[in-house]
Design a protein around this motif. Structure first.
Motif, mmCIF file in Angstrom:
data_model
loop_
_atom_site.group_PDB
_atom_site.id
_atom_site.type_symbol
_atom_site.label_atom_id
_atom_site.label_comp_id
_atom_site.label_asym_id
_atom_site.label_seq_id
_atom_site.Cartn_x
_atom_site.Cartn_y
_atom_site.Cartn_z
ATOM 1 N N LYS A 186 -36.495 15.050 -31.045
ATOM 2 C CA LYS A 186 -36.849 13.876 -31.862
ATOM 3 C C LYS A 186 -37.059 12.642 -30.994
ATOM 4 O O LYS A 186 -37.867 11.786 -31.307
ATOM 5 C CB LYS A 186 -35.769 13.597 -32.904
ATOM 6 N N GLU A 187 -36.295 12.564 -29.897
ATOM 7 C CA GLU A 187 -36.382 11.413 -28.999
ATOM 8 C C GLU A 187 -37.462 11.559 -27.933
ATOM 9 O O GLU A 187 -37.660 10.665 -27.122
ATOM 10 C CB GLU A 187 -35.018 11.186 -28.339
ATOM 11 N N SER A 188 -38.173 12.666 -27.934
ATOM 12 C CA SER A 188 -39.211 12.909 -26.932
ATOM 13 C C SER A 188 -40.430 12.018 -27.212
ATOM 14 O O SER A 188 -40.564 11.453 -28.299
ATOM 15 C CB SER A 188 -39.625 14.382 -26.953
ATOM 16 N N PRO A 189 -41.350 11.924 -26.238
ATOM 17 C CA PRO A 189 -42.546 11.105 -26.429
ATOM 18 C C PRO A 189 -43.621 11.766 -27.312
ATOM 19 O O PRO A 189 -44.667 11.171 -27.546
ATOM 20 C CB PRO A 189 -43.064 10.879 -25.012
ATOM 21 N N LEU A 190 -43.362 12.972 -27.800
ATOM 22 C CA LEU A 190 -44.301 13.609 -28.718
ATOM 23 C C LEU A 190 -44.259 12.824 -30.030
ATOM 24 O O LEU A 190 -43.178 12.600 -30.573
ATOM 25 C CB LEU A 190 -43.898 15.067 -28.951
ATOM 26 N N PRO A 191 -45.413 12.361 -30.538
ATOM 27 C CA PRO A 191 -45.405 11.541 -31.750
ATOM 28 C C PRO A 191 -44.645 12.204 -32.910
ATOM 29 O O PRO A 191 -44.731 13.418 -33.114
ATOM 30 C CB PRO A 191 -46.887 11.392 -32.095
ATOM 31 N N THR A 192 -43.898 11.398 -33.639
ATOM 32 C CA THR A 192 -43.094 11.889 -34.761
ATOM 33 C C THR A 192 -43.944 12.650 -35.765
ATOM 34 O O THR A 192 -43.543 13.720 -36.244
ATOM 35 C CB THR A 192 -42.368 10.720 -35.458
ATOM 36 N N ALA A 193 -45.108 12.129 -36.090
ATOM 37 C CA ALA A 193 -45.984 12.817 -37.051
ATOM 38 C C ALA A 193 -46.335 14.207 -36.550
ATOM 39 O O ALA A 193 -46.292 15.181 -37.311
ATOM 40 C CB ALA A 193 -47.250 12.000 -37.315
ATOM 41 N N LEU A 229 -43.708 19.795 -27.011
ATOM 42 C CA LEU A 229 -44.428 20.596 -28.009
ATOM 43 C C LEU A 229 -44.057 22.077 -27.890
ATOM 44 O O LEU A 229 -43.763 22.733 -28.893
ATOM 45 C CB LEU A 229 -45.933 20.392 -27.848
ATOM 46 N N VAL A 230 -44.039 22.598 -26.676
ATOM 47 C CA VAL A 230 -43.681 24.004 -26.465
ATOM 48 C C VAL A 230 -42.240 24.259 -26.895
ATOM 49 O O VAL A 230 -41.942 25.246 -27.581
ATOM 50 C CB VAL A 230 -43.899 24.410 -24.990
ATOM 51 N N ILE A 231 -41.337 23.366 -26.524
ATOM 52 C CA ILE A 231 -39.939 23.530 -26.917
ATOM 53 C C ILE A 231 -39.801 23.408 -28.432
ATOM 54 O O ILE A 231 -39.043 24.165 -29.055
ATOM 55 C CB ILE A 231 -39.027 22.539 -26.163
ATOM 56 N N MET A 232 -40.539 22.500 -29.047
ATOM 57 C CA MET A 232 -40.508 22.335 -30.510
ATOM 58 C C MET A 232 -40.932 23.622 -31.210
ATOM 59 O O MET A 232 -40.275 24.073 -32.161
ATOM 60 C CB MET A 232 -41.421 21.178 -30.931
ATOM 61 N N VAL A 233 -42.011 24.234 -30.760
ATOM 62 C CA VAL A 233 -42.488 25.482 -31.364
ATOM 63 C C VAL A 233 -41.419 26.571 -31.209
ATOM 64 O O VAL A 233 -41.087 27.274 -32.170
ATOM 65 C CB VAL A 233 -43.833 25.926 -30.745
ATOM 66 N N SER A 234 -40.865 26.695 -30.022
ATOM 67 C CA SER A 234 -39.833 27.704 -29.765
ATOM 68 C C SER A 234 -38.572 27.425 -30.572
ATOM 69 O O SER A 234 -37.977 28.337 -31.165
ATOM 70 C CB SER A 234 -39.493 27.739 -28.276
ATOM 71 N N PHE A 235 -38.163 26.179 -30.605
ATOM 72 C CA PHE A 235 -36.976 25.757 -31.355
ATOM 73 C C PHE A 235 -37.140 26.072 -32.843
ATOM 74 O O PHE A 235 -36.244 26.644 -33.470
ATOM 75 C CB PHE A 235 -36.768 24.250 -31.141
ATOM 76 N N MET A 236 -38.290 25.716 -33.405
ATOM 77 C CA MET A 236 -38.511 25.965 -34.833
ATOM 78 C C MET A 236 -38.532 27.454 -35.139
ATOM 79 O O MET A 236 -38.023 27.882 -36.173
ATOM 80 C CB MET A 236 -39.807 25.297 -35.300
ATOM 81 N N HIS A 294 -55.055 16.479 -24.863
ATOM 82 C CA HIS A 294 -54.546 15.452 -25.779
ATOM 83 C C HIS A 294 -53.119 15.001 -25.502
ATOM 84 O O HIS A 294 -52.697 13.962 -26.007
ATOM 85 C CB HIS A 294 -54.636 15.959 -27.223
ATOM 86 N N TYR A 295 -52.374 15.791 -24.743
ATOM 87 C CA TYR A 295 -50.964 15.473 -24.498
ATOM 88 C C TYR A 295 -50.666 15.545 -23.013
ATOM 89 O O TYR A 295 -51.158 16.433 -22.315
ATOM 90 C CB TYR A 295 -50.050 16.459 -25.250
ATOM 91 N N ASP A 296 -49.822 14.616 -22.535
ATOM 92 C CA ASP A 296 -49.425 14.670 -21.127
ATOM 93 C C ASP A 296 -48.365 15.766 -20.940
ATOM 94 O O ASP A 296 -47.945 16.414 -21.912
ATOM 95 C CB ASP A 296 -48.937 13.299 -20.633
ATOM 96 N N GLU A 297 -47.943 15.970 -19.718
ATOM 97 C CA GLU A 297 -47.037 17.081 -19.423
ATOM 98 C C GLU A 297 -45.705 16.972 -20.170
ATOM 99 O O GLU A 297 -45.178 17.970 -20.675
ATOM 100 C CB GLU A 297 -46.792 17.198 -17.919
ATOM 101 N N GLU A 298 -45.170 15.780 -20.269
ATOM 102 C CA GLU A 298 -43.898 15.606 -20.983
ATOM 103 C C GLU A 298 -44.058 15.906 -22.478
ATOM 104 O O GLU A 298 -43.199 16.547 -23.092
ATOM 105 C CB GLU A 298 -43.359 14.191 -20.769
#
Length: 157
Positions: free
Chosen positions: A28-35, A127-134, A118-122
């Motif tokens: 949630k605190e990552s730089p990936l946009p909340t939306a 995003l990858v961790i979010m997909v795996s986490f979900m 569209h997204y930088d490395e961070e």
């Protein structure tokens, strides 16, 4: 409907889920946009049929200002005109990352390159961790038939 297991009453689950919650907070605190985070979480949960996560992420997204039109169209995002190119790239990566058993190739180079455009490395890492986490959380909930409908935004954060 009653859940098969009560994760909150089990000491082993409580220890493990504490770490899951910490990981979720870090995402949630990552730089990936909340939306983007909420749309991806919702789409992965739709694919996996995780009602409790669909409930949670629909409500969290709405509380963060997401429109009902966009939330209703996540399931058919390819045909919808309401998503940005970056969101489309994230949703495609999420779908291919979730359907790895269906498509033995995993995430294609084209989909990865489109997301990297569209997204930088961070952000890509998040995003990858979010997909795996979900995917992991969805499986915890689906296997134990956790009931949906009572989630209140902010309940786990």
């Amino acid at each position: 409907m009653n859940a098969r297991l009560n994760y909150f009453a089990d000491p082993t689950a409580a220890k493990a889920l504490k770490h899951f919650m910490t990981a979720g907070k870090a995402l949630k605190e990552s730089p990936l946009p909340t939306a983007t985070q909420e749309l991806v979480a919702l789409r992965v949960s739709q694919i996996n049929g995780c009602a409790v996560c669909i409930d949670m992420h629909t409500k969290e997204a709405a509380a963060a200002g997401e429109t009902s039109v966009r939330l209703n169209l996540v399931a058919a995002w390819r045909e919808a005109t309401v998503f940005t190119e970056a969101e489309r790239a994230a949703l495609e990566l999420a779908e291919q990352g979730t359907r790895v058993a269906d498509a033995a190739g995993g995430v294609s180079d084209e989909v990865w390159a489109y997301a990297a455009k569209h997204y930088d490395e961070e952000q890509l890492t998040a995003l990858v961790i979010m997909v795996s986490f979900m995917n992991a959380v969805n499986r915890l909930n689906v296997i134990t038939q956790q009931p949906a409908g009572d989630y209140v935004p902010g309940q786990f954060h």
